[in-house]
Design a protein around this motif. Sequence first.
Motif, PDB file in Angstrom:
ATOM      1  N   VAL A  97       0.872  -1.179   0.000  1.00 13.59           N
ATOM      2  CA  VAL A  97       0.000   0.000   0.000  1.00 13.59           C
ATOM      3  C   VAL A  97       0.906   1.224   0.000  1.00 13.59           C
ATOM      4  O   VAL A  97       1.639   1.465   0.956  1.00 13.59           O
ATOM      5  CB  VAL A  97      -0.967   0.003   1.202  1.00 13.59           C
ATOM      6  CG1 VAL A  97      -2.085  -0.991   0.982  1.00 13.59           C
ATOM      7  CG2 VAL A  97      -0.245  -0.324   2.506  1.00 13.59           C
ATOM      8  N   SER A  98       0.846   1.989  -1.065  1.00 12.21           N
ATOM      9  CA  SER A  98       1.843   3.046  -1.270  1.00 12.21           C
ATOM     10  C   SER A  98       1.200   4.383  -1.576  1.00 12.21           C
ATOM     11  O   SER A  98       0.283   4.469  -2.399  1.00 12.21           O
ATOM     12  CB  SER A  98       2.773   2.658  -2.431  1.00 12.21           C
ATOM     13  OG  SER A  98       3.633   3.729  -2.758  1.00 12.21           O
ATOM     14  N   GLY A  99       1.725   5.417  -0.930  1.00  7.91           N
ATOM     15  CA  GLY A  99       1.357   6.780  -1.300  1.00  7.91           C
ATOM     16  C   GLY A  99       2.160   7.273  -2.487  1.00  7.91           C
ATOM     17  O   GLY A  99       2.039   8.432  -2.881  1.00  7.91           O
ATOM     18  N   GLY A 100       2.980   6.392  -3.070  1.00  6.54           N
ATOM     19  CA  GLY A 100       3.798   6.730  -4.221  1.00  6.54           C
ATOM     20  C   GLY A 100       3.035   6.661  -5.529  1.00  6.54           C
ATOM     21  O   GLY A 100       1.815   6.455  -5.554  1.00  6.54           O
ATOM     22  N   MET A 101       3.767   6.817  -6.624  1.00  2.00           N
ATOM     23  CA  MET A 101       3.161   6.913  -7.947  1.00  2.00           C
ATOM     24  C   MET A 101       3.443   5.665  -8.778  1.00  2.00           C
ATOM     25  O   MET A 101       4.522   5.077  -8.695  1.00  2.00           O
ATOM     26  CB  MET A 101       3.710   8.127  -8.698  1.00  2.00           C
ATOM     27  CG  MET A 101       3.412   9.443  -8.004  1.00  2.00           C
ATOM     28  SD  MET A 101       1.631   9.779  -7.906  1.00  2.00           S
ATOM     29  CE  MET A 101       1.541  10.574  -6.295  1.00  2.00           C
ATOM     30  N   ASP A 102       2.475   5.331  -9.597  1.00  2.00           N
ATOM     31  CA  ASP A 102       2.563   4.110 -10.393  1.00  2.00           C
ATOM     32  C   ASP A 102       3.787   4.063 -11.292  1.00  2.00           C
ATOM     33  O   ASP A 102       4.358   2.991 -11.517  1.00  2.00           O
ATOM     34  CB  ASP A 102       1.294   3.930 -11.235  1.00  2.00           C
ATOM     35  CG  ASP A 102       0.970   5.139 -12.135  1.00  2.00           C
ATOM     36  OD1 ASP A 102       1.562   6.219 -11.935  1.00  2.00           O
ATOM     37  OD2 ASP A 102       0.125   4.997 -13.030  1.00  2.00           O
ATOM     38  N   VAL A 130      -2.074  14.215 -10.465  1.00  2.00           N
ATOM     39  CA  VAL A 130      -2.206  12.945  -9.751  1.00  2.00           C
ATOM     40  C   VAL A 130      -3.668  12.534  -9.696  1.00  2.00           C
ATOM     41  O   VAL A 130      -4.552  13.356  -9.396  1.00  2.00           O
ATOM     42  CB  VAL A 130      -1.637  13.050  -8.317  1.00  2.00           C
ATOM     43  CG1 VAL A 130      -1.809  11.719  -7.575  1.00  2.00           C
ATOM     44  CG2 VAL A 130      -0.160  13.447  -8.351  1.00  2.00           C
ATOM     45  N   GLU A 131      -3.934  11.274  -9.998  1.00  2.00           N
ATOM     46  CA  GLU A 131      -5.260  10.689  -9.790  1.00  2.00           C
ATOM     47  C   GLU A 131      -5.198   9.727  -8.609  1.00  2.00           C
ATOM     48  O   GLU A 131      -4.157   9.108  -8.346  1.00  2.00           O
ATOM     49  CB  GLU A 131      -5.742   9.977 -11.056  1.00  2.00           C
ATOM     50  CG  GLU A 131      -6.124  10.939 -12.157  1.00  2.00           C
ATOM     51  CD  GLU A 131      -6.850  10.270 -13.311  1.00  2.00           C
ATOM     52  OE1 GLU A 131      -6.945   9.022 -13.331  1.00  2.00           O
ATOM     53  OE2 GLU A 131      -7.311  11.015 -14.207  1.00  2.00           O
ATOM     54  N   TRP A 132      -6.350   9.590  -7.943  1.00  2.00           N
ATOM     55  CA  TRP A 132      -6.400   8.885  -6.658  1.00  2.00           C
ATOM     56  C   TRP A 132      -7.409   7.740  -6.742  1.00  2.00           C
ATOM     57  O   TRP A 132      -8.568   7.904  -6.369  1.00  2.00           O
ATOM     58  CB  TRP A 132      -6.804   9.861  -5.558  1.00  2.00           C
ATOM     59  CG  TRP A 132      -6.115  11.184  -5.637  1.00  2.00           C
ATOM     60  CD1 TRP A 132      -6.562  12.316  -6.249  1.00  2.00           C
ATOM     61  CD2 TRP A 132      -4.822  11.513  -5.105  1.00  2.00           C
ATOM     62  NE1 TRP A 132      -5.649  13.335  -6.126  1.00  2.00           N
ATOM     63  CE2 TRP A 132      -4.565  12.872  -5.420  1.00  2.00           C
ATOM     64  CE3 TRP A 132      -3.876  10.790  -4.375  1.00  2.00           C
ATOM     65  CZ2 TRP A 132      -3.397  13.521  -5.043  1.00  2.00           C
ATOM     66  CZ3 TRP A 132      -2.717  11.441  -3.993  1.00  2.00           C
ATOM     67  CH2 TRP A 132      -2.482  12.771  -4.326  1.00  2.00           C
ATOM     68  N   PRO A 133      -7.005   6.562  -7.206  1.00  3.11           N
ATOM     69  CA  PRO A 133      -7.959   5.455  -7.342  1.00  3.11           C
ATOM     70  C   PRO A 133      -8.364   4.798  -6.026  1.00  3.11           C
ATOM     71  O   PRO A 133      -9.306   4.018  -6.002  1.00  3.11           O
ATOM     72  CB  PRO A 133      -7.215   4.464  -8.245  1.00  3.11           C
ATOM     73  CG  PRO A 133      -5.780   4.767  -8.066  1.00  3.11           C
ATOM     74  CD  PRO A 133      -5.680   6.227  -7.777  1.00  3.11           C
TER      75      PRO A 133
END
Length: 217
Positions: A97-102, A130-133
Amino acid sequence: MTLNPMIFCDFDGTITENDNIVAIMKKFAPPEWEEIKDDILSQRISIKKGVGQFFRLLPAELKEEMTTFILNDAKIREGFGEFVSYTKRNGLDLVVVSGGMDFFVHPLLKGYNLPVYCNEAKFNEEKIRVEWPHTCDEQCSNECGCCKPSILREIGEGHYKIVIGDSITDLQAAKQADLVIARDFLQQKCEELNLPYQSFETFHDVIRILEQNEVKV
């Protein structure tokens, strides 16, 4: 242990030795990113708002340069490969689970074959968006971005929940975990709030903690 364990592991500063978003900001962002960082850590603004502001400082044309930089700069923490093998060998569910980017999380985890929850960076505008899925559910109003406590509630119900992390983005998840394995800023917050935790520096430590706590299926 009556409940099957599920391990929720942070990425930046946990699986990797450094925070990759911070590394990107130091390398590519103008100086105002520092004030945004301070606002996030002091909880004056939400993680979602702050990280979104971070990336709006950066031109989308930097995508390839940033990706190359972070794939060369990031270092996987000692013992992580052995830890992943340990979880698979013992039938333990492990979720990143990451607050980082894909654009950097997925390449750095390539080959480990793990489920990953993270944010998505979009490069189709002048500045990065940034999108937040994986946003907050109705029980969370913290604007987490990638909402780790919401993910715990969504897929961790009925499990013995283990949270491994290092930063402010892991704090709310740690509050609902059955076992917290922490370092750095998360460790400090656990001490301030009297949240029980065990500390780690490498994933060899994490394996030892799981064995000591008899975490098994």
